[in-house]
Design a protein around this motif. Structure first.
Motif, mmCIF file in Angstrom:
data_model
loop_
_atom_site.group_PDB
_atom_site.id
_atom_site.type_symbol
_atom_site.label_atom_id
_atom_site.label_comp_id
_atom_site.label_asym_id
_atom_site.label_seq_id
_atom_site.Cartn_x
_atom_site.Cartn_y
_atom_site.Cartn_z
ATOM 1 N N ILE A 1 -31.433 37.949 -14.231
ATOM 2 C CA ILE A 1 -32.532 37.127 -14.765
ATOM 3 C C ILE A 1 -33.776 37.997 -14.943
ATOM 4 N N ALA A 2 -34.039 38.852 -13.944
ATOM 5 C CA ALA A 2 -35.217 39.721 -14.030
ATOM 6 C C ALA A 2 -35.148 40.622 -15.257
ATOM 7 N N SER A 3 -33.949 41.105 -15.582
ATOM 8 C CA SER A 3 -33.785 41.960 -16.770
ATOM 9 C C SER A 3 -34.138 41.185 -18.039
ATOM 10 N N ILE A 4 -33.669 39.938 -18.082
ATOM 11 C CA ILE A 4 -33.951 39.119 -19.268
ATOM 12 C C ILE A 4 -35.460 38.878 -19.400
ATOM 13 N N CYS A 5 -36.117 38.606 -18.275
ATOM 14 C CA CYS A 5 -37.568 38.381 -18.293
ATOM 15 C C CYS A 5 -38.289 39.627 -18.800
ATOM 16 N N GLU A 6 -37.853 40.774 -18.309
ATOM 17 C CA GLU A 6 -38.486 42.036 -18.709
ATOM 18 C C GLU A 6 -38.341 42.247 -20.208
ATOM 19 N N GLU A 7 -37.139 41.936 -20.710
ATOM 20 C CA GLU A 7 -36.852 42.173 -22.112
ATOM 21 C C GLU A 7 -37.578 41.189 -23.024
ATOM 22 N N ARG A 8 -37.611 39.923 -22.620
ATOM 23 C CA ARG A 8 -38.130 38.893 -23.528
ATOM 24 C C ARG A 8 -39.600 38.559 -23.307
ATOM 25 N N GLY A 9 -40.186 38.970 -22.199
ATOM 26 C CA GLY A 9 -41.630 38.786 -21.985
ATOM 27 C C GLY A 9 -42.037 37.318 -21.942
ATOM 28 N N MET A 10 -43.124 36.985 -22.634
ATOM 29 C CA MET A 10 -43.642 35.619 -22.785
ATOM 30 C C MET A 10 -44.106 34.965 -21.481
ATOM 31 N N ILE A 11 -44.064 35.685 -20.371
ATOM 32 C CA ILE A 11 -44.564 35.141 -19.101
ATOM 33 C C ILE A 11 -45.490 36.176 -18.460
ATOM 34 N N ASP A 12 -46.267 35.718 -17.480
ATOM 35 C CA ASP A 12 -47.220 36.612 -16.820
ATOM 36 C C ASP A 12 -46.714 37.111 -15.474
ATOM 37 N N GLY A 13 -45.647 36.508 -14.980
ATOM 38 C CA GLY A 13 -45.124 36.952 -13.695
ATOM 39 C C GLY A 13 -43.872 36.182 -13.334
ATOM 40 N N ILE A 14 -43.233 36.650 -12.267
ATOM 41 C CA ILE A 14 -42.007 36.018 -11.780
ATOM 42 C C ILE A 14 -42.244 35.583 -10.335
ATOM 43 N N GLU A 15 -41.803 34.384 -9.994
ATOM 44 C CA GLU A 15 -41.774 33.986 -8.584
ATOM 45 C C GLU A 15 -40.303 33.909 -8.181
ATOM 46 N N VAL A 16 -39.953 34.659 -7.151
ATOM 47 C CA VAL A 16 -38.564 34.710 -6.699
ATOM 48 C C VAL A 16 -38.370 33.671 -5.600
ATOM 49 N N ASN A 17 -37.485 32.709 -5.855
ATOM 50 C CA ASN A 17 -37.193 31.675 -4.860
ATOM 51 C C ASN A 17 -36.100 32.193 -3.935
ATOM 52 N N LEU A 18 -36.466 32.434 -2.682
ATOM 53 C CA LEU A 18 -35.477 32.966 -1.732
ATOM 54 C C LEU A 18 -34.754 31.876 -0.952
ATOM 55 N N SER A 19 -35.150 30.606 -1.170
ATOM 56 C CA SER A 19 -34.524 29.518 -0.408
ATOM 57 C C SER A 19 -33.237 29.067 -1.071
ATOM 58 N N CYS A 20 -32.351 30.010 -1.358
ATOM 59 C CA CYS A 20 -31.085 29.663 -1.985
ATOM 60 C C CYS A 20 -29.961 30.228 -1.135
ATOM 61 N N PRO A 21 -28.828 29.522 -1.084
ATOM 62 C CA PRO A 21 -27.703 30.052 -0.325
ATOM 63 C C PRO A 21 -27.062 31.249 -1.032
ATOM 64 N N ASN A 22 -26.762 32.279 -0.281
ATOM 65 C CA ASN A 22 -26.107 33.470 -0.815
ATOM 66 C C ASN A 22 -24.602 33.224 -0.786
ATOM 67 N N VAL A 23 -24.011 32.924 -1.946
ATOM 68 C CA VAL A 23 -22.602 32.512 -1.942
ATOM 69 C C VAL A 23 -21.654 33.646 -1.517
ATOM 70 N N LYS A 24 -22.086 34.887 -1.729
ATOM 71 C CA LYS A 24 -21.211 36.000 -1.338
ATOM 72 C C LYS A 24 -21.277 36.290 0.150
ATOM 73 N N LYS A 25 -22.286 35.732 0.819
ATOM 74 C CA LYS A 25 -22.434 35.987 2.250
ATOM 75 C C LYS A 25 -22.338 34.683 3.033
ATOM 76 N N GLY A 26 -21.358 33.865 2.664
ATOM 77 C CA GLY A 26 -21.082 32.646 3.417
ATOM 78 C C GLY A 26 -22.187 31.607 3.361
ATOM 79 N N GLY A 27 -22.989 31.655 2.305
ATOM 80 C CA GLY A 27 -24.010 30.628 2.123
ATOM 81 C C GLY A 27 -25.263 30.811 2.952
#
Lengths: 314, 276
Positions: free
Chosen positions: A116-142
């Motif tokens: 997603i970050a790559s797409i944001c970098e490429e397409r622009g149109m925003i002033d910043g990114i907020e990364v939501n860390l409150s998500c379960p990591n499916v590869k690490k057992g949630g």
């Protein structure tokens, strides 16, 4: 005395005022047109966006509690490409008018955040990114990305590698040592921290004798969580040197001032937007009035002031 | 900001974001109230089925605005109008609203959502309890078009019947009553009343509790009824404008927001088994 200055400086962006619409409560920026003009805000943060579209959780999704709101929307969103194609073009006038547009991103894997970050970098149109860390990591057992300094730092570093945009990291609040997680995000390249996200919560339906929310559990927001949010912001501010954006139960200017006094540079309002049609105006006007009344000409003069007056973190 | 942009914002602001003064808030009995809000001469032309979101402005208490279907619009002779809401006190929000008195200022957004598509020559309107609110407004619109709708209303008990009887002037109504006995009134729920009635209709409009709508849908499906049916649904809501995605309705096109995609849906759009 001149009108006090309430501009605030976040890395890579100067906000005309410190009030930011919190992710998930302001949709993709145009839903509130005609009711809550987006140009009132210093910045708006769009709804949590994932790589692919998500349906979200089954209803019911919201429940009101005393001074609180529990939501279990489950990251319903049309996916990053649709956000770029359909929503962001409509927000470019807003950006020109001086309100910053920040995209909140979420994922199940580190790779997904990175993509997603790559797409944001490429397409622009925003002033910043907020990364939501409150998500379960499916590869690490949630296990929640935000619950562990190492995993949090992996996510932040991967986003950082892919983009030159300002990266804000939104932290999950219920962790052993939030200051340590914030510090590891800073070391991984975060430009700012926002805290706190909602608290985990459930509702019981005693008639059906089961959990009420379709998604099982949800996130508690609103004034009920403000004292806890203030403490977590304090604990972060003491540990990091990057700016902190305070969030959690802000309903009026007094609440916002409390967050600034514990060291927040700016504030996010979420649930407060639902409560009144004048919340944002009231916060901004009240902030200016307060600064005038205590003879400060710049909001930065009260940022973290409790630490000058003997406070320590816990 | 360019001038035309200002004009647009200003117009929409006027259009969706309103306030008015309580002119009356009458208890009809059995927990039902009719609230009348004078809104002066502002532009306010809701379609039947649309709703307003009333703000409680209780920042440290019960915070969310409460959505209500428009029951009626009263046009005063000397310019100006009033919006009427029929509601039942069921929780803290409606309790706070029930305490409003004449002269209190009420802030609300609206008209919100999509109203009913008005069609047919012989409409049948089926309401469960306070679900009559949106259908009353629809019935008035039909009557303005010289069409006489048939209305079925289900109420719980005699008290509710008495609360309702008298506020629906000039409508062709049959009541059903679930508890107690009243001469001339059908005993049972409104779907049972519908099942035994021989009313001739070409379109159905229905509004009421989810369980009532579900039992109607079962009949609709099992009897292969082909008439168009428009359902006005309810859901817990926060923003009312499609921003928070809190009021999702399961439909054949995935989750859709009750507030902006509804509250009116065609019966075939909704996935009824998933509706809570």
């Amino acid at each position: 005395m001149e009108r006090p200055n309430i501009n605030v400086e976040l890395p890579g962006m100067r906000l005309k005022n410190p009030v930011i619409a919190a992710s998930g409560t302001f949709g993709f920026g145009t839903e509130y047109d005609g009711i809550y003009p987006a140009h009132l805000f210093g910045a708006i943060i769009l709804k949590g966006t994932t790589l692919k579209p998500r349906d979200g959780n089954p209803p019911p999704r919201i429940y009101e509690t005393p001074s609180g709101l529990i939501n279990s929307v489950g990251l319903q969103n049309p996916g990053i490409e649709s956000v770029y194609d359909e929503y962001l073009p409509k927000l470019q006038n807003l950006r020109e008018s001086g309100t910053k547009v920040i995209l909140n991103i979420a994922g199940d894997t580190v790779d997904e955040y990175e993509a997603i970050a790559s797409i944001c970098e490429e397409r622009g149109m925003i002033d910043g990114i907020e990364v939501n860390l409150s998500c379960p990591n499916v590869k690490k057992g949630g296990v929640n990305f935000g619950s562990n300094p190492d995993i949090a730092s992996k996510v932040v570093a991967s986003v950082r590698r892919k983009t030159t945009l300002p990266v804000i990291v939104k932290l999950a609040p219920v962790v052993t040592d939030i200051g340590k997680i914030a510090l590891s995000c800073q070391e991984a390249g975060a430009d700012a921290i926002s805290a706190i996200n909602t608290l985990p919560a459930v509702v019981i339906d005693i008639d059906k004798q089961k959990l009420f929310l379709g998604g099982g559990s949800g996130g508690l927001s609103g004034s009920a969580i403000k004292p806890f949010a203030l403490m977590q912001v304090m604990n972060i501010v003491k540990r990091v040197s990057i700016p902190v954006i305070g969030c959690g139960g802000i309903m009026n200017s007094r609440d916002a001032i409390e967050f600034i006094m514990v060291g927040a540079r700016a504030v996010q309002i979420g649930t407060g937007l639902f409560v009144s049609l004048k919340t944002v105006e009231n916060v901004i006007n009240g902030l200016v009035e307060y600064l005038s009344s205590v003879r400060k000409d710049n909001i930065s003069q009260i940022e973290g002031i409790i630490f000058n007056n003997g406070a320590r973190s816990f | 900001m360019p001038f035309h942009y200002y004009l647009k914002v200003h117009f929409e602001y006027k259009y969706k974001c309103n306030s008015g003064l309580v002119s009356s808030n009458n208890e009809l009995g059995s927990g039902f109230f009719l609230l009348t809000i004078d809104i002066g001469s502002i532009y306010f032309e809701p379609a039947p089925g649309q709703f307003i979101n009333i703000y409680l402005n209780d920042e440290y208490g019960y915070m969310l605005p409460r959505p209500f279907s428009v029951f009626n619009i009263v046009k005063y002779e000397n310019l100006g109008s009033a919006v009427q809401i029929l509601y039942k006190v069921i929780g803290r929000g409606t309790k706070i609203i029930s305490q409003l008195t004449k002269g209190d200022r009420v802030e609300f957004t609206g008209p919100l959502g999509n109203g009913f598509i008005i069609e047919g020559e012989k409409p049948l309107l089926i309401a469960g309890g306070v679900g009559i609110a949106s259908l009353n407004f629809l019935a008035r619109r039909f009557k303005e078009n010289k069409i006489e709708p048939k209305v079925l209303i289900g109420v719980r008990d005699e008290m509710s019947y008495r609360a309702f009887n008298g506020i629906f002037n000039n409508l062709d109504i049959q009541f059903s009553i679930e508890r107690g006995e009243l001469d001339t009134i059908f005993k049972g729920n409104v779907i049972e009343l519908y099942s035994i009635s021989d009313i001739d209709y070409d379109v159905i409009y229905i509004c009421g509790p989810t369980n009532m709508l579900k039992s109607f849908e079962e009949i609709y499906r099992s009897k292969n009824i082909i008439t168009k049916v428009y359902c006005c649904l309810e859901s817990r809501m926060a923003c009312g404008v499609g921003a928070c995605l809190g009021c999702s309705i399961p439909t054949k096109d995935g989750y859709r927001s009750c507030c902006v995609d509804g509250p009116v849906f065609e019966i075939g759009e909704v996935i009824w088994k998933d509706l809570t």
